[in-house]
Each structure stands twice: as C-alpha cells, then as structure tokens.
Design an enzyme around this catalytic site. Structure first.
Site, mmCIF file in Angstrom:
data_model
loop_
_atom_site.group_PDB
_atom_site.id
_atom_site.type_symbol
_atom_site.label_atom_id
_atom_site.label_comp_id
_atom_site.label_asym_id
_atom_site.label_seq_id
_atom_site.Cartn_x
_atom_site.Cartn_y
_atom_site.Cartn_z
ATOM 1 N N HIS A 168 0.816 -1.176 0.043
ATOM 2 C CA HIS A 168 -0.023 0.081 0.071
ATOM 3 C C HIS A 168 0.785 1.371 0.189
ATOM 4 C CE1 HIS A 168 0.507 -0.620 4.642
ATOM 5 N NE2 HIS A 168 0.814 0.564 4.242
HETATM 6 P P1 TYD Z 1 -1.409 -2.479 7.588
HETATM 7 O O1 TYD Z 1 -0.898 -0.987 7.906
HETATM 8 O O2 TYD Z 1 -2.198 -2.471 6.359
HETATM 9 O O3 TYD Z 1 -0.397 -3.482 7.860
HETATM 10 P P2 TYD Z 1 0.956 -3.763 7.036
HETATM 11 O O4 TYD Z 1 1.360 -2.725 6.149
HETATM 12 O O5 TYD Z 1 2.064 -4.044 8.125
HETATM 13 O O6 TYD Z 1 0.633 -5.032 6.106
HETATM 14 O O7 TYD Z 1 -2.429 -2.698 8.813
HETATM 15 C C1 TYD Z 1 -2.929 -3.934 8.988
HETATM 16 C C2 TYD Z 1 -4.416 -3.734 9.694
HETATM 17 O O8 TYD Z 1 -4.152 -3.117 11.089
HETATM 18 C C3 TYD Z 1 -5.262 -2.855 8.994
HETATM 19 O O9 TYD Z 1 -6.616 -3.344 9.025
HETATM 20 C C4 TYD Z 1 -5.461 -1.608 9.733
HETATM 21 C C5 TYD Z 1 -4.937 -2.053 11.037
HETATM 22 N N1 TYD Z 1 -3.965 -0.884 11.842
HETATM 23 C C6 TYD Z 1 -4.542 -0.113 12.787
HETATM 24 O O10 TYD Z 1 -5.892 -0.273 13.293
HETATM 25 N N2 TYD Z 1 -3.545 0.709 13.538
HETATM 26 C C7 TYD Z 1 -2.315 0.864 13.228
HETATM 27 O O11 TYD Z 1 -1.811 1.846 13.606
HETATM 28 C C8 TYD Z 1 -2.070 0.253 11.892
HETATM 29 C C9 TYD Z 1 -0.716 0.324 11.568
HETATM 30 C C10 TYD Z 1 -2.744 -0.851 11.323
#
Ligand code: TYD
Length: 128
Positions: free
Chosen positions: A44
């Site tokens: 992303h």
């Molecule tokens: P995401 O940022 O997509 O994870 P990565 O990039 O590590 O794969 O986040 C995964 C899930 O966690 C998504 O549903 C959003 C949630 N999330 C939060 O609720 N708070 C946060 O601070 C973060 C970073 C993610």
C-alpha cells in the site's frame, strides 16, 4: 538515517526523540512482530503519512516505488532508520525469524490515508 546510540560495555541504547532529529513530527509508534515465515506485508501507499522504519531485531526487505523506479532496502541494523516519505508504495518481505520492525509515524492511524490498490496508486501519482 543513523539512529543516535549510547554504547558502553553493558550494551547499547538507541534513542529517538521528537525534537529536531526527525524529518517529521512523530505522532505514533507501533511495531510488527510475530510475522509468519514467508509472509509479506505492506502493499500500500500513504497519501500524507511519513514513517521511519527500524529493524530493532532481525531483518526485513523493504521495497519502495514511486510508480516509476523501485528501490530495495535490507533493514537489519538497529542503528539504521529508513525514512519513507508520503506517496511511496511499499512492500515488506523476507522477514527473518524473530524480526521486530519498529515504525515511527507522523500521524495517528487513518484508513483514509491509505491507497491499497496499485491501479489507484498509479492514477494518484499521475493525475491527468
Ligand atoms: P496495515 O498498515 O495494512 O499493515 P501492514 O502494512 O503491516 O501489512 O495494517 C493492518 C491492519 O491493522 C489494517 O486493518 C489496519 C490496522 N491498523 C490499525 O488499526 N492501527 C495501526 O496503527 C496500524 C498500523 C494498522
């Protein structure tokens, strides 16, 4: 960027302070751990969020692209922080066992700041 450290024979302290040393004001800290072997994360971009990534334990490969050129970074040194400005698509892969990835972010969590579709990212980067 280099993380300032305080070393003596007992070990090392890495210090991140909000004043002056960071390329943005820090608003949130979170960390990734217990990452399943072989799994990838990220895939992303953020519209406005800036982040610093530090592999405080183990290692991980971070791939960044602006939609044109791509760069790959092996993070595996707790004294090194990778700055990701807004607008970069990131993929995190090749997590080592026991990797702990510390993330320092410029804002609180906001799903509306994410771009999760590659096609949407390319369109956002290249508005007509
Ligand atoms: P995401 O940022 O997509 O994870 P990565 O990039 O590590 O794969 O986040 C995964 C899930 O966690 C998504 O549903 C959003 C949630 N999330 C939060 O609720 N708070 C946060 O601070 C973060 C970073 C993610």
């Amino acid at each position: 960027m280099e993380v300032p450290v305080i070393r003596d024979r007992r070990g090392t302290i890495g210090v991140i302070e909000p004043s002056g040393m960071l390329p943005f004001d820090m608003k949130r800290v979170y960390y990734l751990f217990d990452v399943a072997t072989g799994s990838s994360r990220g895939a992303h971009a953020h519209k406005t969020l800036s982040q610093l990534l530090i592999a405080v334990a183990g290692s991980v490969v971070v791939t960044l692209t602006d939609g044109d050129s791509e760069s790959e970074f092996l993070l595996g040194d707790p004294c090194v922080a990778l700055h990701i400005p807004p607008g970069y698509w990131r993929s995190l892969s090749q997590f080592s066992e026991g990797c702990v990835l510390l993330v320092i972010a410029s804002a609180e969590y906001s799903e509306s700041d994410y771009i999760r579709q590659w096609e949407e990212f390319i369109a956002w980067r290249n508005p007509h």
